[in-house]
Design an enzyme around this catalytic site. Structure first.
Site, mmCIF file in Angstrom:
data_model
loop_
_atom_site.group_PDB
_atom_site.id
_atom_site.type_symbol
_atom_site.label_atom_id
_atom_site.label_comp_id
_atom_site.label_asym_id
_atom_site.label_seq_id
_atom_site.Cartn_x
_atom_site.Cartn_y
_atom_site.Cartn_z
ATOM 1 C CG ASP A 54 49.691 35.869 37.991
ATOM 2 O OD1 ASP A 54 48.949 36.466 37.327
ATOM 3 O OD2 ASP A 54 50.352 35.924 38.924
ATOM 4 C CG ASP A 56 46.083 34.227 39.042
ATOM 5 O OD1 ASP A 56 46.427 33.003 38.793
ATOM 6 O OD2 ASP A 56 46.151 35.212 40.362
ATOM 7 C CG ASP A 125 43.448 42.821 47.044
ATOM 8 O OD1 ASP A 125 42.565 42.314 46.051
ATOM 9 O OD2 ASP A 125 44.773 42.758 47.551
HETATM 10 P P1 ATP Z 1 50.131 40.904 40.462
HETATM 11 O O1 ATP Z 1 49.971 41.875 39.279
HETATM 12 O O2 ATP Z 1 50.658 41.942 41.185
HETATM 13 O O3 ATP Z 1 50.057 39.588 39.805
HETATM 14 P P2 ATP Z 1 47.810 40.522 41.502
HETATM 15 O O4 ATP Z 1 46.714 41.472 42.357
HETATM 16 O O5 ATP Z 1 47.886 39.903 40.425
HETATM 17 O O6 ATP Z 1 48.866 41.403 40.844
HETATM 18 P P3 ATP Z 1 48.324 38.030 42.984
HETATM 19 O O7 ATP Z 1 49.419 38.269 43.635
HETATM 20 O O8 ATP Z 1 48.563 37.550 41.697
HETATM 21 O O9 ATP Z 1 47.627 39.676 43.130
HETATM 22 O O10 ATP Z 1 46.816 37.607 43.727
HETATM 23 C C1 ATP Z 1 45.950 37.615 42.396
HETATM 24 C C2 ATP Z 1 43.889 37.760 43.116
HETATM 25 O O11 ATP Z 1 43.662 37.748 43.859
HETATM 26 C C3 ATP Z 1 44.286 39.384 43.551
HETATM 27 O O12 ATP Z 1 44.088 39.569 42.199
HETATM 28 C C4 ATP Z 1 43.063 39.246 44.887
HETATM 29 O O13 ATP Z 1 41.547 39.080 44.004
HETATM 30 C C5 ATP Z 1 43.384 38.503 44.587
HETATM 31 N N1 ATP Z 1 44.458 38.331 46.206
HETATM 32 C C6 ATP Z 1 45.574 38.026 46.351
HETATM 33 N N2 ATP Z 1 46.021 38.959 47.573
HETATM 34 C C7 ATP Z 1 45.070 38.844 48.183
HETATM 35 C C8 ATP Z 1 44.764 39.419 49.436
HETATM 36 N N3 ATP Z 1 45.679 39.590 50.432
HETATM 37 N N4 ATP Z 1 43.100 39.710 50.591
HETATM 38 C C9 ATP Z 1 41.872 39.342 49.259
HETATM 39 N N5 ATP Z 1 42.648 39.281 47.597
HETATM 40 C C10 ATP Z 1 43.504 38.877 47.663
HETATM 41 MG MG MG Z 2 48.907 38.295 39.721
#
Ligand code: ATP
Ligand code: MG
Length: 404
Positions: A54, A56, A125
């Site tokens: 995705d 963002d 995070d």
């Molecule tokens: P994935 O590849 O599984 O989507 P991701 O890192 O993109 O991994 P997402 O859940 O899509 O995970 O979250 C997007 C972003 O939001 C993360 O990269 C991080 O910057 C932030 N984020 C997500 N969850 C948390 C959390 N629990 N605490 C702080 N920041 C978070």
């Molecule tokens: Mg993601």
């Protein structure tokens, strides 16, 4: 604080790897005078040469301002207000820069205080998830050292690990998820924080935990992930029945299923993914097989189909009801059906009766998908799988909605 900036010649991100809808949203926001960057997992994956799941976007525009700019936009979330801009099936998530918790703040419940780009990354995070990318000038903006950590394969929290894990315990599971997916190193401070804060996981939202768990089952790295969950003691807290099973002999079969699911995901990137009900069933099916073997050993007879039905639902009930993860009813019903149907498709002994009644069930495609996974673990099932695969397909009436 001044961020480190990395220019086009210092990284490999090309516009062609970025989704065109995401580029459109970014440029529209910029035209209106807002700051807008790609952020999070998308930037991380692009830098790692992986295709992001995705894209963002983080922006200085408030949710209502984003909504006014895009016709196909809805605002979601109370705790964390976000704009979703929809393009066909695809959703681009746009969040406003916000200031997060300070290290002193406890469990965070509200998250709608707007902030600067720097504040926005400081609430994220891990450093590798805290990078901004500006496609208009191809710059990476790094307030947290994430660019260097990516090249060094280091997983570091933004801020003190124990404080950040207490504020949002789901981060501990995310830590294991990134370790499993990328094999990055974690340091002693994180290791200590994981054991110190482990029990806090029970304060987090079961629905969010389930979503992380399901995403990991779909990730192609579920086997290392479940090993880590077990090693760090999270499985005992979140999924006790599975934790106990994984310590027994049947545990090696469960891991064999996870490995098969991972291989399937990695080998068939373009194909429709395995259904979430199929993936969860792969954790439970070895338990059913185990019980049926016990039954034969004790009684000298095969279980009747009524007994198989009862055992399948009992295993489902024991494992999922005692779990801290909140499995939706519909998902549970699919899992129960998959488990009980397997022995009908492929009886423990005797001939396979093609076109068994189960083949006309509206959820048969799930049972068949599971059978295909089973054949990867146990090649003796392949023939049965091929037999059923050739049956004319019925349109499936029910589908499991994916949580967003
Ligand atoms: P994935 O590849 O599984 O989507 P991701 O890192 O993109 O991994 P997402 O859940 O899509 O995970 O979250 C997007 C972003 O939001 C993360 O990269 C991080 O910057 C932030 N984020 C997500 N969850 C948390 C959390 N629990 N605490 C702080 N920041 C978070
Ligand atoms: Mg993601």
């Amino acid at each position: 604080m001044q961020p480190k900036v990395y220019f086009a010649e210092q990284h490999d991100i090309r516009d062609s790897s970025i989704d065109k809808d995401a580029l459109f949203v970014l440029s529209r926001l910029r035209e209106e005078g807002f700051i807008a960057y790609l952020v999070g997992g998308g930037v991380r994956d692009l830098l790692m040469g992986k295709e992001p799941k995705d894209f963002d976007i983080s922006t200085s525009a408030r949710p209502e301002q984003v909504k006014r700019l895009f016709r196909n936009c809805i605002l979601i979330g109370r705790r964390f207000r976000l704009a979703h801009v929809r393009f066909g099936k695809q959703i681009i998530e746009v969040s406003t820069f916000r200031s997060g918790e300070t290290e002193e703040s406890n469990l965070i419940l509200r998250d709608n205080v707007w902030g600067s780009p720097e504040q926005d990354v400081l609430r994220r995070d891990f450093t590798i998830n805290g990078l901004f990318y500006d496609p208009s000038d191809h710059k990476i903006i790094d307030y947290v050292g994430g660019f260097k950590d990516l090249t060094l394969h280091l997983l570091r929290t933004i801020g003190t690990p124990s404080a950040r894990f207490r504020q949002d315990p789901v981060r501990m599971i995310r830590c294991l998820k990134f370790r499993a997916r990328f094999g990055f190193q974690i340091d002693q401070e994180i290791l200590s924080a994981l054991s110190e804060c482990r029990d806090e996981i029970l304060k987090s939202s079961p629905a969010r935990l389930l979503e992380e768990m399901l995403r990991m089952l779909e990730s192609g790295a579920s086997e290392p992930f479940f090993h880590l969950l077990q090693e760090f003691g999270f499985l005992d807290l979140l999924f006790p029945a599975l934790a106990i099973a994984m310590r027994r002999e049947v545990g090696s079969t469960i891991f064999a299923y996870l490995r098969a699911a991972d291989n399937y995901v990695l080998a068939t990137k373009e194909a429709p993914p395995l259904d979430r009900a199929v993936l969860v069933s792969s954790l439970l099916f070895p338990l059913l097989q185990d019980k049926l073997e016990e039954h034969i050993a004790e009684t000298g007879k095969e279980a009747t189909s009524t007994a198989i039905h009862e055992l399948a639902w009992q295993i489902e009930e024991e494992a999922l009801s005692n779990s801290f993860l909140e499995f939706p009813r519909k998902l549970r019903a699919f899992i129960g059906f998959i488990l009980e149907s397997q022995l009908r498709l492929n009886p423990q002994s005797g001939p396979v009766v093609r076109r068994a009644r189960v083949a006309s069930h509206p959820d048969f495609h799930l049972a068949l998908q599971f059978l295909s996974l089973r054949s990867l673990v146990d090649p003796s099932v392949t023939e049965v799988y091929n037999t059923y695969k050739e049956l004319p397909k019925r349109p499936s009436r029910r589908r499991l909605p994916k949580e967003e």
